[in-house]
Structures are given as structure tokens and as C-alpha cells.
Design a protein around this motif. Sequence first.
Motif, PDB file in Angstrom:
ATOM      1  N   LEU A  54      34.782  28.566  29.266  1.00 53.99           N
ATOM      2  CA  LEU A  54      36.297  27.961  28.817  1.00 53.99           C
ATOM      3  C   LEU A  54      36.760  29.013  27.613  1.00 53.99           C
ATOM      4  CD1 LEU A  54      36.036  24.613  29.867  1.00 53.99           C
ATOM      5  CD2 LEU A  54      37.436  26.077  31.371  1.00 53.99           C
ATOM      6  N   THR A  55      36.221  29.216  26.976  1.00 47.82           N
ATOM      7  CA  THR A  55      36.775  29.745  25.639  1.00 47.82           C
ATOM      8  C   THR A  55      36.581  30.952  25.215  1.00 47.82           C
ATOM      9  OG1 THR A  55      34.717  29.536  24.684  1.00 47.82           O
ATOM     10  CG2 THR A  55      35.704  27.642  24.539  1.00 47.82           C
ATOM     11  N   GLN A  56      35.955  31.561  26.302  1.00 48.27           N
ATOM     12  CA  GLN A  56      35.789  33.030  26.026  1.00 48.27           C
ATOM     13  C   GLN A  56      36.020  33.981  28.070  1.00 48.27           C
ATOM     14  OE1 GLN A  56      31.515  34.771  25.462  1.00 48.27           O
ATOM     15  NE2 GLN A  56      31.048  33.000  23.393  1.00 48.27           N
ATOM     16  N   ARG A  62      40.513  36.053  31.690  1.00 48.49           N
ATOM     17  CA  ARG A  62      39.219  36.667  32.243  1.00 48.49           C
ATOM     18  C   ARG A  62      38.604  36.112  33.170  1.00 48.49           C
ATOM     19  NH1 ARG A  62      36.058  38.195  26.629  1.00 48.49           N
ATOM     20  NH2 ARG A  62      37.708  40.107  25.914  1.00 48.49           N
ATOM     21  N   ALA A  63      37.352  36.497  34.141  1.00 52.00           N
ATOM     22  CA  ALA A  63      37.462  35.883  35.412  1.00 52.00           C
ATOM     23  C   ALA A  63      35.800  35.550  34.500  1.00 52.00           C
ATOM     24  CB  ALA A  63      37.168  36.919  36.029  1.00 52.00           C
ATOM     25  N   PRO A  64      35.669  34.516  35.011  1.00 50.29           N
ATOM     26  CA  PRO A  64      34.051  33.983  34.832  1.00 50.29           C
ATOM     27  C   PRO A  64      32.998  35.246  34.794  1.00 50.29           C
ATOM     28  CG  PRO A  64      35.188  32.289  35.638  1.00 50.29           C
ATOM     29  CD  PRO A  64      35.963  33.670  36.481  1.00 50.29           C
ATOM     30  N   SER A  65      32.347  35.280  33.148  1.00 52.70           N
ATOM     31  CA  SER A  65      30.923  35.604  33.335  1.00 52.70           C
ATOM     32  C   SER A  65      29.956  34.883  33.229  1.00 52.70           C
ATOM     33  CB  SER A  65      30.402  37.103  32.466  1.00 52.70           C
ATOM     34  OG  SER A  65      31.006  35.931  31.263  1.00 52.70           O
ATOM     35  N   LEU A  66      29.617  34.900  35.391  1.00 52.23           N
ATOM     36  CA  LEU A  66      28.464  34.675  35.472  1.00 52.23           C
ATOM     37  C   LEU A  66      27.120  34.802  36.009  1.00 52.23           C
ATOM     38  CD1 LEU A  66      30.221  31.255  37.255  1.00 52.23           C
ATOM     39  CD2 LEU A  66      29.968  31.468  35.078  1.00 52.23           C
ATOM     40  N   ASP A  67      25.663  34.647  35.836  1.00 50.96           N
ATOM     41  CA  ASP A  67      24.625  34.837  36.240  1.00 50.96           C
ATOM     42  C   ASP A  67      24.516  34.814  37.546  1.00 50.96           C
ATOM     43  OD1 ASP A  67      23.499  32.484  36.740  1.00 50.96           O
ATOM     44  OD2 ASP A  67      23.025  32.199  34.323  1.00 50.96           O
ATOM     45  N   SER A  68      23.593  35.140  38.221  1.00 50.68           N
ATOM     46  CA  SER A  68      23.471  34.731  40.077  1.00 50.68           C
ATOM     47  C   SER A  68      23.199  33.167  41.054  1.00 50.68           C
ATOM     48  CB  SER A  68      22.364  35.646  40.263  1.00 50.68           C
ATOM     49  OG  SER A  68      21.301  34.960  39.649  1.00 50.68           O
ATOM     50  N   ASP A  69      22.773  32.588  39.167  1.00 51.87           N
ATOM     51  CA  ASP A  69      22.527  31.216  39.971  1.00 51.87           C
ATOM     52  C   ASP A  69      23.328  29.636  39.631  1.00 51.87           C
ATOM     53  OD1 ASP A  69      20.251  32.539  40.921  1.00 51.87           O
ATOM     54  OD2 ASP A  69      18.817  32.052  39.037  1.00 51.87           O
ATOM     55  N   ARG A  71      27.715  29.106  39.501  1.00 49.37           N
ATOM     56  CA  ARG A  71      28.989  29.065  40.102  1.00 49.37           C
ATOM     57  C   ARG A  71      30.222  28.354  39.014  1.00 49.37           C
ATOM     58  NH1 ARG A  71      27.831  27.740  46.675  1.00 49.37           N
ATOM     59  NH2 ARG A  71      25.789  29.191  46.537  1.00 49.37           N
ATOM     60  N   PHE A  72      31.098  28.372  39.079  1.00 46.98           N
ATOM     61  CA  PHE A  72      32.641  27.976  38.246  1.00 46.98           C
ATOM     62  C   PHE A  72      33.508  27.852  39.899  1.00 46.98           C
ATOM     63  CE2 PHE A  72      36.636  28.569  36.436  1.00 46.98           C
ATOM     64  CZ  PHE A  72      36.090  26.643  35.183  1.00 46.98           C
ATOM     65  N   TYR A  73      34.006  26.500  38.870  1.00 45.82           N
ATOM     66  CA  TYR A  73      35.301  25.798  40.106  1.00 45.82           C
ATOM     67  C   TYR A  73      35.618  25.486  38.956  1.00 45.82           C
ATOM     68  CZ  TYR A  73      31.792  26.624  44.057  1.00 45.82           C
ATOM     69  OH  TYR A  73      30.374  27.551  44.628  1.00 45.82           O
ATOM     70  N   SER A  74      37.730  25.482  39.612  1.00 42.94           N
ATOM     71  CA  SER A  74      38.374  25.057  38.793  1.00 42.94           C
ATOM     72  C   SER A  74      39.699  24.590  39.740  1.00 42.94           C
ATOM     73  CB  SER A  74      38.626  25.933  37.856  1.00 42.94           C
ATOM     74  OG  SER A  74      39.956  25.224  37.293  1.00 42.94           O
ATOM     75  N   SER A  75      40.115  23.440  39.205  1.00 43.74           N
ATOM     76  CA  SER A  75      40.864  22.152  40.379  1.00 43.74           C
ATOM     77  C   SER A  75      42.631  23.245  40.403  1.00 43.74           C
ATOM     78  CB  SER A  75      40.925  21.455  39.932  1.00 43.74           C
ATOM     79  OG  SER A  75      41.937  21.157  38.056  1.00 43.74           O
ATOM     80  N   ASP A  76      42.494  24.305  39.451  1.00 50.62           N
ATOM     81  CA  ASP A  76      44.085  25.105  39.754  1.00 50.62           C
ATOM     82  C   ASP A  76      43.508  26.213  40.187  1.00 50.62           C
ATOM     83  OD1 ASP A  76      43.152  25.254  37.133  1.00 50.62           O
ATOM     84  OD2 ASP A  76      44.936  24.746  35.886  1.00 50.62           O
ATOM     85  N   GLY A  77      42.216  26.505  39.831  1.00 48.65           N
ATOM     86  CA  GLY A  77      41.371  28.580  40.008  1.00 48.65           C
ATOM     87  C   GLY A  77      42.067  28.772  41.241  1.00 48.65           C
ATOM     88  N   PRO A  78      41.882  30.208  40.945  1.00 44.81           N
ATOM     89  CA  PRO A  78      42.339  30.736  42.062  1.00 44.81           C
ATOM     90  C   PRO A  78      41.186  30.859  43.672  1.00 44.81           C
ATOM     91  CG  PRO A  78      41.085  32.503  40.730  1.00 44.81           C
ATOM     92  CD  PRO A  78      41.544  31.348  40.174  1.00 44.81           C
ATOM     93  N   ALA A  79      41.025  31.609  44.248  1.00 47.12           N
ATOM     94  CA  ALA A  79      40.596  30.897  45.800  1.00 47.12           C
ATOM     95  C   ALA A  79      39.017  31.580  45.570  1.00 47.12           C
ATOM     96  CB  ALA A  79      41.066  31.878  47.206  1.00 47.12           C
TER      97      ALA A  79
END
Length: 429
Positions: A54-56, A62-69, A71-79
Motif C-alpha cells: 500500500l505504501t510503496q 505502481r502495480a503491486p510487486s509480489l512474489d509468486s506465492d 496475491r493482492f486484491y482490492s475492492s476498487d482495483g483493476p481486473a
Amino acid sequence: MEFKQSLARRILIAFVLMTTLVGGTFAVGIIEVVHLIEEQLISRDLNNELNRVLTQNIAKGRAPSLDSDTRFYSSDGPAPYFIPEDLGQLQPGFHEVFEDENSYHALVRELGGRRYVMLQDQSEFEAREQVLYRVVMVGFGLSVVLALLLGWVLARKVIEPVVRLARQVRHRDQLLGMAPPLAPDYAADEVGQLAQAFDDTLGRLHEVLNRERLFTSDVSHELRTPLMVLASSCELLADNPNLDPRGRAQVQRIARATEEMRDLVQTFLMLARSQHDEARLAPRASLRSVADDLANQWRDPIESKGLCFEYQPGDPQEQRYNASFLRSVLGNLLRNALHYTDSGSIRLVLGEGGFVVEDSGVGIPEEDREAMFRPFVRGAARRGDGLGLGLSLVQRICDNQGWTVSLSAVEPTGCRFQVELKRHPDVAP
């Protein structure tokens, strides 16, 4: 409900139950602690990861930078980041989510009217956790099995002194006056106290038995002199030519009663002394000779009462027995049959290894038969002023000689006493 298991089994059950309770408590505690730590650590990691995204990332567009394991979801996020329908029902907080064979930990948070979901694949961690659970359960099972084996060994060790003490107390030599005390063989513990209690009780029992033997022996010995006087007086009276037939019959009756009393005194004397060496020196006779003598003696009293006396000598073995004991047993059974029979018959049947006395008297109810061989016990149809010692004496003699006596009913009424003269292997000849 009374717990009727053996003491060794009770110790084993208590040992296994204690191990099961303690081991089960530890196993459940380990599982719960692992689950709690897992929830706290993963919840903290997911919370830190969500703050970082959320902060970075999100705050800077920017798009969330996540590892392969993760996942990030948001109620008003893109598809790609829109919260799926199955995750939208989750309340804020930490959750475990299962998708097919995979396991996920989900953190749901609401900020500024928006809902965020951080999902992390924990399938590998869950697999390791299941291995840990299996190890704990296998350890629990092994501890129960080990407790069963160890409890069995310990129970035998704990019970061994009690079993040895019981064997010593049951041994017939322990009732002898010269038997060594039991307490010195045991430690000063509960078993030692029990052994001391047995020593005290057996000591008092020895005193009582000795007093009884001395009393019976003294009385029996002192009765011999007046009985000899009666017997000699009867002989002198019987030789008197001036004695009328009625008087002679009375003298013969007194002589028979004196002979019975002398046999009875001899029986009590031998039972009181209870020495097999002395018993072997006592006069001996065959069953046929004793039965012939008693049949002739009791025929007149039985038939004078209007009863039919049936004597079947058969073909018994020529083995010889203690004459006084055998006369007492057979004589008491015939006397008992005559006493309780008003009509019908009395039968004396000799067999290969014993005899049967059967009557058509009042009979004895089945529930009272076992008690009839106890001292001072009389049947419901009491007659005369007897003390109920006849059958008790029969049982005592049979126990002393290793014989067996049994009582059964005769249809329609009556009793059947069967005596087996087979010697028990533990009884000296």
C-alpha cells in the motif's frame, strides 16, 4: 458398580490411563501452540506485506510487486486485482482459505472505505504442519503402547510380594504352630504391615485351635473311664442268669449305646489331635464289614418305627479305612435318616468306592442343603433337642480323610447322602 478387576490389572489400567491423559494433553497442547504461533507469525507477515504494497506501490500508482506465492486484491482495483467473489464474503481479519488441494492464508483489511485482501499460498507449510501433527500422534500412540508394556512389567513387580504373601497364607503348613512368621520376609512397607497383621491373626487363630484341641482331647480322654465302667457293668449284667428278657434287652441297648459313645469319643480324640501318624495306627476295617455291623445294629430301630430297611451290600473294594471314622460317618447318616423319616423306607447301598444312604423323610430344601453341613445348623423340620452337629461331624471327618459327601433330593420327598471314599492327593493316608 463394583470394580472386580484384579489388582495387577487395575495398576496397568491406571498406568495406561495416566499416560493417555498426560500424553494426550501434551499432544493437544503442541498442536494448539503450533497452530497459534502459525496464525500469529503468518498474520504478522501478511500485515507487513500489505503495508509495504500500500505504501510503496499503490500509493505511488505502481502495480503491486509480489512474489509468486502471494496475491493482492482490492475492492476498487483493476481486473487482475479485483477481489474474487469467494473472497468477498470474508470478514476483516486473518483467515484460512482452501482452493482445490492448495491452502492459503488470507488477511482482510478495510482502509478508507476500501477493502484489501492479501492472499499467500501456504500449501508447503501446511504439508510440513501435517507431518508434525502425524509425528505428534505417532509419538502419542507409541507412548501408550510403551505405557502398556511398562505398566505390565511394573504391575507384576509391584504385585509379586502380595502374591507371594497370599501363597504363604494359603499354604496349609502356615496353620501349624511351628510355622515361621511372615513379616520378617518383607520390607517395612504396606505389604510388611499386611504380613504382620496376618501373623497376629494367625497367632490368635493358633491359640483358639490349640484350646479347642486341648479341650476336645481332654474331654474325650476323660470320658473313656466312665465308658469303660458302663461297658464292664453291661457285661456283668448280661451274664446274670436271673435277668428277665426285658431287662436283658435294656442291658443290650445300653451296651450298644456305650459302644457308639466309645467310637464317637475315639473319633473326636483323633480329630482333635489331627496327627496322621496316629490315625494310621488306629483300627482299620473294610467298608463291607463296617456296613454289615451297622446294618444289623440299626435294622431293629428302623423296622420298629414301621419303616422298611433295605441294605444292598453290593461288591465294594476290600480297601481298609479308619474304622472309627467310617463308623461315625455311616452311623450318623443312618441316625439322621431314622430321625427324619416317619414313613416309607431307608436304603443303604454300597458301591465300588463309597456308599449311599437314602430315605423317604421330610427332605431338605435346595437352598438349605449347603448349610446343613455347618455346625449347629438344623433343618426346618426340627425334631427333638439335637444341636445340629451330626452332619457337621460327617463333613469334618470327610475333610480330614479326603473323602467327599454330597446331599441331593429324592422324589417325591427325602434325602440322598452319597459318600465317596476316594482319597484326595493332598491328604496323607
